[in-house]
Write an enzyme that holds these catalytic residues in place. Sequence first.
Site, PDB file in Angstrom:
ATOM      1  N   ALA A   1      32.823  34.775  30.773  1.00  0.00           N
ATOM      2  CA  ALA A   1      33.194  33.575  30.024  1.00  0.00           C
ATOM      3  C   ALA A   1      32.894  33.721  28.533  1.00  0.00           C
ATOM      4  CB  ALA A   1      32.461  32.355  30.589  1.00  0.00           C
TER       5      ALA A   1
ATOM      6  N   GLU B   1      40.274  21.748  30.955  1.00  0.00           N
ATOM      7  CA  GLU B   1      39.044  22.203  31.599  1.00  0.00           C
ATOM      8  C   GLU B   1      38.403  21.116  32.466  1.00  0.00           C
ATOM      9  OE1 GLU B   1      37.418  25.478  30.916  1.00  0.00           O
ATOM     10  OE2 GLU B   1      39.459  25.944  30.279  1.00  0.00           O
TER      11      GLU B   1
ATOM     12  N   GLY C   1      32.377  32.690  24.926  1.00  0.00           N
ATOM     13  CA  GLY C   1      31.897  31.436  24.350  1.00  0.00           C
ATOM     14  C   GLY C   1      30.782  30.800  25.141  1.00  0.00           C
TER      15      GLY C   1
ATOM     16  N   ARG D   1      38.543  25.351  24.161  1.00  0.00           N
ATOM     17  CA  ARG D   1      39.227  25.447  25.456  1.00  0.00           C
ATOM     18  C   ARG D   1      40.097  24.234  25.790  1.00  0.00           C
ATOM     19  NH1 ARG D   1      34.914  28.114  29.722  1.00  0.00           N
ATOM     20  NH2 ARG D   1      34.049  29.710  28.347  1.00  0.00           N
TER      21      ARG D   1
ATOM     22  N   CYS E   1      27.190  20.749  35.424  1.00  0.00           N
ATOM     23  CA  CYS E   1      28.334  21.619  35.723  1.00  0.00           C
ATOM     24  C   CYS E   1      28.611  21.666  37.217  1.00  0.00           C
ATOM     25  CB  CYS E   1      28.077  23.037  35.221  1.00  0.00           C
ATOM     26  SG  CYS E   1      28.275  23.261  33.447  1.00  0.00           S
TER      27      CYS E   1
ATOM     28  N   HIS F   1      32.036  23.493  26.507  1.00  0.00           N
ATOM     29  CA  HIS F   1      32.526  22.220  27.042  1.00  0.00           C
ATOM     30  C   HIS F   1      31.689  21.079  26.461  1.00  0.00           C
ATOM     31  CE1 HIS F   1      33.961  24.557  30.809  1.00  0.00           C
ATOM     32  NE2 HIS F   1      35.004  24.299  30.047  1.00  0.00           N
TER      33      HIS F   1
ATOM     34  N   ASN G   1      34.540  21.271  36.377  1.00  0.00           N
ATOM     35  CA  ASN G   1      35.814  21.793  35.890  1.00  0.00           C
ATOM     36  C   ASN G   1      36.939  21.684  36.911  1.00  0.00           C
ATOM     37  OD1 ASN G   1      33.682  24.203  34.613  1.00  0.00           O
ATOM     38  ND2 ASN G   1      34.861  22.886  33.249  1.00  0.00           N
TER      39      ASN G   1
ATOM     40  N   GLY H   1      29.563  38.243  33.277  1.00  0.00           N
ATOM     41  CA  GLY H   1      29.715  37.956  31.856  1.00  0.00           C
ATOM     42  C   GLY H   1      31.151  37.721  31.444  1.00  0.00           C
TER      43      GLY H   1
ATOM     44  N   ASP I   1      30.326  18.761  28.052  1.00  0.00           N
ATOM     45  CA  ASP I   1      29.170  18.422  28.885  1.00  0.00           C
ATOM     46  C   ASP I   1      27.976  19.347  28.646  1.00  0.00           C
ATOM     47  OD1 ASP I   1      29.848  20.729  30.278  1.00  0.00           O
ATOM     48  OD2 ASP I   1      30.221  19.744  32.192  1.00  0.00           O
TER      49      ASP I   1
END
Length: 455
Positions: free
Chosen positions: A28, A180, A30, A223, A378, A259, A116, A26, A261
């Site tokens: 990240a 990013e 956002g 970001r 991703c 992001h 990324n 956990g 994407d």
Amino acid sequence: MNTATINNVQEVNFDGLVGPTHNYSGLAVGNVASMSHGGLVSSPQEGALQGLLKMKSLMDAGYAQGVLPPQQRPDIGALRDLGFSGSNREVLACAAKEAPQLLRAVCSASSMWTANAGTITPSMDSPDTRVHFTPANLQSSFHRYLEPQTTGRVLQAIFRDERHFAHHPVLPATPAFSDEGAANHTRLCGEYGEPGVHLFVYGRQAFGDVRSGEREPKRYPARQTLEASQAVARQHGLTASQTVFAQQHPNAIDAGVFHNDVIAVGNGPVLLYHEMAFLDEEGTLDELRYKMATPLIPVRVPVEAVSMEDAVASYLFNSQLLSNPDGTMTLVVPGECQEREAVWRTIQDYLLAGNNPISEVMVKDVKQSMRNGGGPACLRLRVALSEAERAALTGRVLLTDALYDDLTAWVNRHYRDRLAPDDLADPQLAEESLVALDELTQLLKIGPVYPFQLG
């Protein structure tokens, strides 16, 4: 071969292998999926096999598929830099006791999300006709800030031939140049071998006067900065006529769209996006239309069809959009799209039945990745390569049946099928990971890229 080509240019999707320390910490902020699954037991073996199976199915369907290795984890060197000392066993034990959040960070397998890893400009768009690479600094989170050095070595090891490939330094790791990578970059074009327009999406502006109408999110951090996107474009020699810089909608970021994407995906002339993707939707589309040589095909999904909650939970827009030689496109979605009625109905009744090139949907199980907030898009870094550029690649990184079999056997030999957060302090896990990665570099024939291999 179901990959659109012109002048022998193909888009190759380089997927990241899920690493041996894949876990749910956990980390990240956002990323709703990452935060909500923190503390659960993971299966590194299942995660790696799910990723490989996705790669294999796309290869079998005729799409060019590559492989990128994971990072060295746990990053004990990072713990030593932060003041922990003694043997590896002592460093891990001390970190687990005194700073468990740091231990979780240095064990993160987040490099699996190679969208990324960096930003790529293909040779047909660059002034020196070489493919350009800039690794992302990922400075917005500590666990990802640890990645760029190894990422740069991996990219330089694979894309080594200086006649075809150019590598740029990572941007300064400061908030002003928060980068990013390709998760906030989309190249739109006709055929892959034709000149394209690069859509850079950012969340905030660091310097100067804020552009008219811009605002920042209130709940979660933005970001990507405009300044980082502009710097990468300059490094790659892209001109104003080749670039569009658009702000991500701050409400989308606050909803968990960390992001671009996660809220939009483009390929060829098609841009599939949620109506909340861009702060200035019409301005962004108008500029793309003006600069693209091929007519833009926007596919807009309204909030009435798919809510922001459903978009984030299903990762519909974090799907892969793949071009076919007959002009149609295939959308590769995570299994979670089937679990949300509104999303699955939109796919069937709006996307497949709509006036757009999307003609097929492939559903893939990447649940181990999804629980940490990473869908099919991703997991891959897109690189458009000519036939000569593909021939110039170093190593054994383009997927074949034989490589798939070897990688599957490698995972089954070295990966644990269960990993709880408390297991991260196990020194045996660190030893297992080093053995696995050393064997992997030999299997991929890319040479030494990890700190422990460099001395």
